[in-house]
Scaffold this motif. Structure first.
Motif: not given
Length: 295
Positions: A61-73, A198-211
């Motif tokens: 019903s509710h999907v949250q999307a985000d991007e997380i930064w890293a770098f290669c080399y 219901q608009v929010g990104t807190s769950h996907i941002e918490r997923q960034n920490l899990t990653m």
């Protein structure tokens, strides 16, 4: 070449998904670094293939999307001065979309932060859903056309745009270790009829920490960053396979895949190893004596 047994493979994968680096895993499991890297590659391919084939028709019903930064080399600003930098060196972004209720990671894409990658990501997400959803993203401009093209308007879409300032009272080197302070946030309905409460990104941002905790190469201020973009993508695939199917969510008390009705019981790492071994058995084997062609 000696083939690792299932128990050794399971140990290595457990070490990797719990945030250990390649070298630390090699030392603990008493194997070579190349052995760990090869298993990561094989597991990443098997997990990506399984996710692509089986995370389909997701009821959300509710999907949250985000991007997380890293770098290669090397970081993007340092690539020009880096020695023997590969073509894919520099900033690397992982785009993620999660069902807010089941916590299932529905879709992920590894690439840059361009409009093209946003489009690829959103088309992949749209193809995995069973029905209309309410989607929330941050204010990144790449989402606008990507969401429009992928969902053809059949979505309730809103953006949560946050404003950031410098860490309060931090000066000099201390600022490098402190996150930017969120000074405000604005909700914008883009199209459809999103429920603004219901608009929010807190769950996907918490997923960034899990990653960042589960994949050593995402940890800041270390030397465990990815040296090859392919290995980065393999690590992401393995992480989300373990997260969706094996890891019991603390709040739900079941795995996200169980909450999304994709499986009836939690997986073990041994079952991920079985996917790898199944892929190995499917590879064509050379038969008969090998003869080198004359030059």
């Amino acid at each position: 070449m000696r083939k690792l047994d299932t128990k050794s493979r399971a140990l290595i994968l457990r070490l990797l998904v719990e945030g250990n680096s390649i070298r630390a895993t090699a030392r603990i499991a008493d194997v070579s670094k190349n052995t760990v890297t090869k298993l990561l590659e094989d597991a990443g391919k098997a997990c990506a293939a399984y996710h692509d084939a089986n995370v389909r028709g997701v009821e959300a019903s509710h999907v949250q999307a985000d991007e997380i930064w890293a770098f290669c080399y090397a970081k993007e600003r340092n690539v020009k001065d880096a020695k023997a930098a590969p073509a894919d060196a520099g900033d690397i972004w992982t785009w993620t979309a999660m069902d807010r209720d089941s916590k299932l990671m529905i879709s992920y894409t590894v690439g840059d932060r361009s409009q093209a990658t946003a489009r690829e990501f959103m088309f992949d997400l749209a193809g995995r859903l069973a029905g209309r959803i309410q989607l929330t993203t941050d204010g990144h401009g790449g989402y606008l056309k990507a969401v429009t093209d992928a969902f053809s308007g059949d979505v309730d879409y809103a953006m949560l745009i946050k404003q950031y300032g410098d860490p309060t009272g931090q000066k000099g080197h201390e600022r490098k270790y402190s996150p930017a302070e969120c000074t405000g946030a604005k909700k914008e309905a883009i199209f459809g009829k999103p429920d603004m409460d219901q608009v929010g990104t807190s769950h996907i941002e918490r997923q960034n920490l899990t990653m960042r905790m589960g994949m050593r190469r995402f940890t800041r201020l270390t030397n465990a960053f990815s040296k090859k973009a392919e290995n980065h993508a393999y690590a992401v695939a393995l992480h989300f396979m373990h997260y969706n199917y094996c890891r019991i969510h603390k709040t739900l008390r079941i795995t996200p895949a169980m909450a999304a009705n994709l499986v009836a019981s939690p997986w073990t790492v041994d079952e991920i190893v079985a996917l790898v071994e199944k892929e190995e058995e499917a590879k064509p084997k050379t038969r008969g004596p090998y003869k080198k062609k004359a030059v």
